[in-house]
Write an enzyme that holds these catalytic residues in place. Structure first.
Site, PDB file in Angstrom:
ATOM      1  N   GLU A 115       0.900  -1.055  -0.072  1.00 61.89           N
ATOM      2  CA  GLU A 115       0.046  -0.009  -0.082  1.00 61.89           C
ATOM      3  C   GLU A 115       0.716   1.370   0.068  1.00 61.89           C
ATOM      4  O   GLU A 115       0.239   2.518   0.526  1.00 61.89           O
ATOM      5  CB  GLU A 115      -0.880  -0.111   1.268  1.00 61.89           C
ATOM      6  N   HIS A 139      -3.057   2.114   8.226  1.00 58.99           N
ATOM      7  CA  HIS A 139      -4.002   1.437   7.522  1.00 58.99           C
ATOM      8  C   HIS A 139      -4.064   0.036   8.532  1.00 58.99           C
ATOM      9  O   HIS A 139      -3.236  -0.690   9.013  1.00 58.99           O
ATOM     10  CB  HIS A 139      -3.648   0.841   6.252  1.00 58.99           C
ATOM     11  N   HIS A 141      -7.138  -3.360   9.554  1.00 58.77           N
ATOM     12  CA  HIS A 141      -8.267  -4.169   9.505  1.00 58.77           C
ATOM     13  C   HIS A 141      -9.281  -4.102  10.614  1.00 58.77           C
ATOM     14  O   HIS A 141      -9.145  -4.936  11.257  1.00 58.77           O
ATOM     15  CB  HIS A 141      -7.837  -5.564   9.058  1.00 58.77           C
ATOM     16  N   GLU A 169     -17.804  12.337  22.320  1.00 57.94           N
ATOM     17  CA  GLU A 169     -16.628  12.817  21.822  1.00 57.94           C
ATOM     18  C   GLU A 169     -16.400  12.643  20.464  1.00 57.94           C
ATOM     19  O   GLU A 169     -15.298  13.248  19.889  1.00 57.94           O
ATOM     20  CB  GLU A 169     -15.502  12.314  22.829  1.00 57.94           C
ATOM     21  N   HIS A 210     -12.822  -3.782   3.776  1.00 60.46           N
ATOM     22  CA  HIS A 210     -11.529  -3.923   3.907  1.00 60.46           C
ATOM     23  C   HIS A 210     -10.862  -3.284   5.264  1.00 60.46           C
ATOM     24  O   HIS A 210     -10.248  -3.919   6.041  1.00 60.46           O
ATOM     25  CB  HIS A 210     -10.985  -3.282   2.596  1.00 60.46           C
TER      26      HIS A 210
END
Ligand code: 13P
Ligand code: ZN
Length: 274
Positions: A115, A139, A141, A169, A210
């Site tokens: 990525e 990133h 999952h 919040e 994803h």
């Protein structure tokens, strides 16, 4: 200075392990990158070796010559803490922002995360819109956010509003809202372009079916942002598992009151009438 003793490296390793402990990084899932400050790169450069130049797969002229600490492709977050030299690498970008070379890490071979185009295009956008303030792209999952991408419309307005309602919040932590990328093939330039477009406006982008991308100034803020969004998603999953509707919630007028007291600007597009 020994590379692994540097503060930014320690912070990176701790964040990766925190993500593993949250259950967000099955196998090699997820990736992390940090835009290294020039004085930090300088402080560890005695450890550098120059690898061969490789294509990034996209072009990031706004990051030319910069250094990044990134997780390796196929590497497990679970292993970062015990073997960072195997799991991570520091890369240097060329003077055009088109190629990179490994200057530290991945001692047993490999390459930076698949990525990398998304990470670098997000860094490029964030560096520009925050005048260099943001340094971390993450990133993960995250299971509850992923679950929601099967049942909520894949719209920025809906994800933002639904998650804001789940914890008082939330609108203070992500007042700009969150963006949603429809399902796309990961790992390439196309999804990187779509994600970095959202990063012009938001600090969080959901990847349908994803995971999520989060951006921030430092490791604490970026991890905290991911954690807050995923926790709100967990609450929404619980609420929806109990019954399809809400008996009461935080209403648009409540958000406007909150915005005043907490001195945040909440875009009106998220405060629609249901
Ligand atoms: P990498 O192992 O290449 O970082 O890929 C993991 C991932 O989450 C892809 O989206
Ligand atoms: Zn992923």
């Amino acid at each position: 200075m020994n590379f692994l003793e540097a503060g930014f490296v320690q912070g990176f390793i701790r964040m990766a392990n925190d993500g593993w402990e949250q259950g967000w990084h099955e196998r090699n899932g997820g990736n992390l990158s940090y835009r290294v400050k020039s004085r930090e790169a300088e402080s560890v450069k005695e450890n550098f070796r120059a690898g061969d130049w490789q294509e990034i797969g996209t072009c990031v002229p706004g990051l030319a010559g910069e250094y990044f600490l990134v997780t390796g492709s196929g590497k497990y977050f679970r292993n970062v803490i015990i073997d960072p030299q195997d799991s991570l690498c520091m890369i240097e970008l060329d003077e055009k922002g088109e190629r990179y070379r490994i200057v530290w890490g991945l001692v047993n071979g490999g390459s930076p995360t698949s990525e990398l185009p998304s990470h670098l295009m997000n860094h490029e956008v964030k560096k520009r819109v925050t005048q260099g303030g943001y340094r971390v792209i993450y990133h993960a999952h995250t299971p509850n956010v992923i679950a929601l991408t099967f049942v909520l419309p894949l719209k920025d307005e809906v994800f933002t509003r639904e998650l804001w309602e789940m914890a008082t919040e939330c609108p203070v932590v992500f007042p700009d809202g969150i963006g949603v990328v429809p399902w796309m093939v990961p790992g390439g330039r196309e999804i990187a372009v779509a994600t970095s477009k959202l990063m012009q406006e938001y600090d969080v982008a959901v990847w349908a079916h994803h995971g999520m991308f989060a951006a921030g100034e430092d490791f604490d803020l970026t991890f905290g942002l991911m954690h807050t969004v995923e926790k709100a998603a967990e609450i929404l999953v619980k609420v929806r598992s109990m019954r399809p509707d809400k008996l009461q919630t935080i209403e648009p007028r409540d958000f406007r009151d909150l915005a005043k007291d907490f001195k945040v600007t909440l875009p009106e597009k998220f405060l629609y009438i249901r």
